[in-house]
Design a protein around this motif. Structure first.
Motif, short mmCIF file in Angstrom:
data_model
loop_
_atom_site.label_atom_id
_atom_site.label_comp_id
_atom_site.label_asym_id
_atom_site.label_seq_id
_atom_site.Cartn_x
_atom_site.Cartn_y
_atom_site.Cartn_z
N THR A 1 17.97 -10.87 -19.17
CA THR A 1 18.77 -10.32 -18.07
C THR A 1 18.50 -8.83 -17.84
O THR A 1 19.10 -8.24 -16.95
CB THR A 1 20.26 -10.50 -18.35
OG1 THR A 1 20.61 -9.77 -19.54
CG2 THR A 1 20.61 -11.97 -18.54
N THR B 1 17.71 -1.41 -19.47
CA THR B 1 18.83 -0.48 -19.27
C THR B 1 18.90 0.59 -20.34
O THR B 1 19.58 1.60 -20.16
CB THR B 1 20.18 -1.24 -19.24
OG1 THR B 1 20.39 -1.88 -20.51
CG2 THR B 1 20.18 -2.28 -18.14
N LYS C 1 16.67 -18.48 -14.42
CA LYS C 1 18.02 -17.93 -14.23
C LYS C 1 18.16 -16.56 -14.88
O LYS C 1 18.91 -15.71 -14.38
CB LYS C 1 19.06 -18.91 -14.77
CG LYS C 1 19.15 -20.19 -13.94
CD LYS C 1 20.23 -21.12 -14.44
CE LYS C 1 20.31 -22.38 -13.57
NZ LYS C 1 21.34 -23.32 -14.04
N ALA D 1 16.62 -14.10 -12.48
CA ALA D 1 17.53 -13.81 -11.35
C ALA D 1 18.56 -12.75 -11.74
O ALA D 1 18.88 -11.86 -10.94
CB ALA D 1 18.23 -15.10 -10.91
N LYS D 2 19.07 -12.82 -12.98
CA LYS D 2 20.00 -11.80 -13.46
C LYS D 2 19.32 -10.44 -13.60
O LYS D 2 19.89 -9.40 -13.25
CB LYS D 2 20.59 -12.23 -14.81
CG LYS D 2 21.52 -13.43 -14.74
CD LYS D 2 22.85 -13.06 -14.13
CE LYS D 2 23.81 -14.21 -14.18
NZ LYS D 2 25.12 -13.89 -13.55
N GLN E 1 16.80 -9.37 -11.88
CA GLN E 1 16.54 -8.87 -10.54
C GLN E 1 17.74 -8.09 -10.00
O GLN E 1 17.58 -7.07 -9.31
CB GLN E 1 16.22 -10.04 -9.61
CG GLN E 1 15.81 -9.64 -8.20
CD GLN E 1 14.40 -9.08 -8.15
OE1 GLN E 1 13.46 -9.74 -8.58
NE2 GLN E 1 14.25 -7.87 -7.64
N GLU E 2 18.93 -8.54 -10.35
CA GLU E 2 20.14 -7.89 -9.86
C GLU E 2 20.29 -6.46 -10.37
O GLU E 2 20.98 -5.65 -9.76
CB GLU E 2 21.37 -8.70 -10.28
CG GLU E 2 21.47 -10.08 -9.61
CD GLU E 2 22.59 -10.92 -10.18
OE1 GLU E 2 23.35 -10.39 -11.04
OE2 GLU E 2 22.73 -12.09 -9.78
N ARG E 3 19.66 -6.13 -11.49
CA ARG E 3 19.79 -4.78 -12.05
C ARG E 3 19.03 -3.74 -11.23
O ARG E 3 19.32 -2.54 -11.30
CB ARG E 3 19.30 -4.75 -13.50
CG ARG E 3 20.16 -5.58 -14.45
CD ARG E 3 19.76 -5.32 -15.89
NE ARG E 3 20.47 -6.18 -16.82
CZ ARG E 3 21.64 -5.92 -17.38
NH1 ARG E 3 22.27 -4.78 -17.06
NH2 ARG E 3 22.19 -6.76 -18.23
N GLY E 4 18.00 -4.17 -10.50
CA GLY E 4 17.26 -3.25 -9.64
C GLY E 4 16.40 -2.23 -10.36
O GLY E 4 16.10 -1.16 -9.80
#
Length: 377
Positions: free
Chosen positions: A226, A231, A248, A251-252, A254-257
């Motif tokens: 994820t 980070t 999946k 996809a998680k 990707q949300e962090r940008g």
């Protein structure tokens, strides 16, 4: 001739009012469980056992709630009592064995499961748990037979297939197991891993890099999940590319940008086929990746080839002292330092740092691990 006493019978209280109350409590407890209110359900289970002390389902429910709250000792006592009341239950043989394994009592778990397989020779769950107990007892040949039997009984059991494959051919996992595992885990991955399991490997690798730097990007995050590793890394290590076997998880992430390129698939195949991942990279990080692969020789060589001169390969392993690669009952692989040292030498990498660090909690016990920083050139 002495007659053997009959086993206790699982019954509701003879008093109709208490019987009604027991049924109400059992229904209420299961409702609370379905709502995720496990602590409340555990309290109901204690009342249920007091109202219906001879009801196997009461003790079984109490045991299940105790396992959910980490009280394996209470769970074992509850399941043992339930099994006394319902001695032919396959589910209770399995549940008691799981509690005993959580208490680090694999010999007792194997004993219960041996009785269970005599009663239920075609129950795949019993053989699956027996394989875990046998591995914990250091009996890989026996474990292979148990997992192989489980796969014959339930061919779509990915865990048993994975274990049978890894035991039959050292370091060879079942290819579908890890993807399925992490796809099912993606929604709760961060909270569970960093909370209950006290996973701190990304932070520890970042601290080791800060101590032994300087190092600059770009960075390749292998098995990025994820995005927990990304980070923790400073801006100087960007841009960051990520690969993970779970769609999946990607996809998680990707949300962090924070990623430049993300791909789903086997890391070795992605590196071979995708020009966006050709490198060179100043840093390649693989946090808790090799533990799901086993034989990492080919992937290790691919990663080393994509390091820039002076670049660093940073990763974690679950540690074993004596063996090169060993499959654990968790379904993960452990590696010896000697095995890693051999790969480093074969790929012209020098060992910059080697640090002991727990990987996570398992059954409330820290799993020993090592963090490595290897430098090219």
């Amino acid at each position: 001739m002495t007659r053997r006493p009959s086993p206790p019978q699982s019954t509701l209280p003879s008093d109709p009012i208490l019987a009604l109350r027991a049924n109400e409590l059992l229904a209420r407890g299961r409702q609370l469980e379905s709502q995720g209110k496990i602590a409340d359900a555990a309290r109901v289970s204690a009342e249920l056992v007091n109202v219906a002390p001879d009801l196997a389902e009461a003790h079984q429910f109490m045991g299940s709630m105790a396992m959910r709250t980490g009280a394996a000792d209470i769970a074992a006592m509850s399941f043992e009592r339930a099994l006394q009341l319902k001695p032919r239950s396959a589910d209770l043989h399995i549940a008691l064995a799981q509690a005993l394994l959580a208490l680090q009592r694999p010999a007792d778990a194997a004993r219960i499961l041996d009785k269970g397989r005599t009663l239920h020779p075609n129950d795949a769950g019993i053989f699956r748990e027996l394989g875990q107990a046998q591995l914990d007892l250091g009996q890989p040949d026996a474990a292979l037979k148990s997992f192989s039997r489980a796969t014959k009984l339930v061919p779509n059991d990915l865990y048993s297939r994975h274990m049978a494959s890894a035991l039959a051919t050292t370091g060879a996992p079942n290819p579908g197991y890890v993807a399925e595992l992490f796809d099912s885990y993606a929604g709760t991955f961060d909270a569970h891993l960093t909370g209950k399991l006290e996973y701190r490997v990304p932070q520890a690798l970042a601290a080791a890099l800060a101590e032994h730097g300087p190092v600059a990007g770009p960075t390749l995050d292998v098995g990025c999940g994820t995005g927990l590793v990304a980070t923790t890394l400073p801006e100087t290590l960007r841009p960051i590319d990520g690969i993970d076997i779970s769609e999946k998880m990607i996809a998680k992430a990707q949300e962090r940008g924070v990623y430049r390129h993300l791909r789903t698939g086997d890391a070795h195949a992605v590196l071979a086929d995708e020009p966006d991942f050709a490198g060179p990279y100043g840093l390649i990080v693989a946090a808790d990746v090799f533990i799901y692969i086993g034989d990492i020789g080919d992937l290790f060589a691919s990663l080393a080839a994509r390091l820039a001169p002076g670049g660093i390969l940073a990763f974690s392993i679950e540690f074993n002292e004596a063996q090169g690669i060993a499959i654990r009952s968790s379904g993960r692989f452990s590696h010896s330092p000697a095995y890693i040292h051999g790969l480093a030498a074969a790929n012209d990498l020098s060992i910059l740092a080697e640090v002991s660090h727990p990987i996570r909690l398992e059954r409330e016990i820290p799993i020993p691990g090592r963090l490595f920083l290897l430098r090219r050139g």
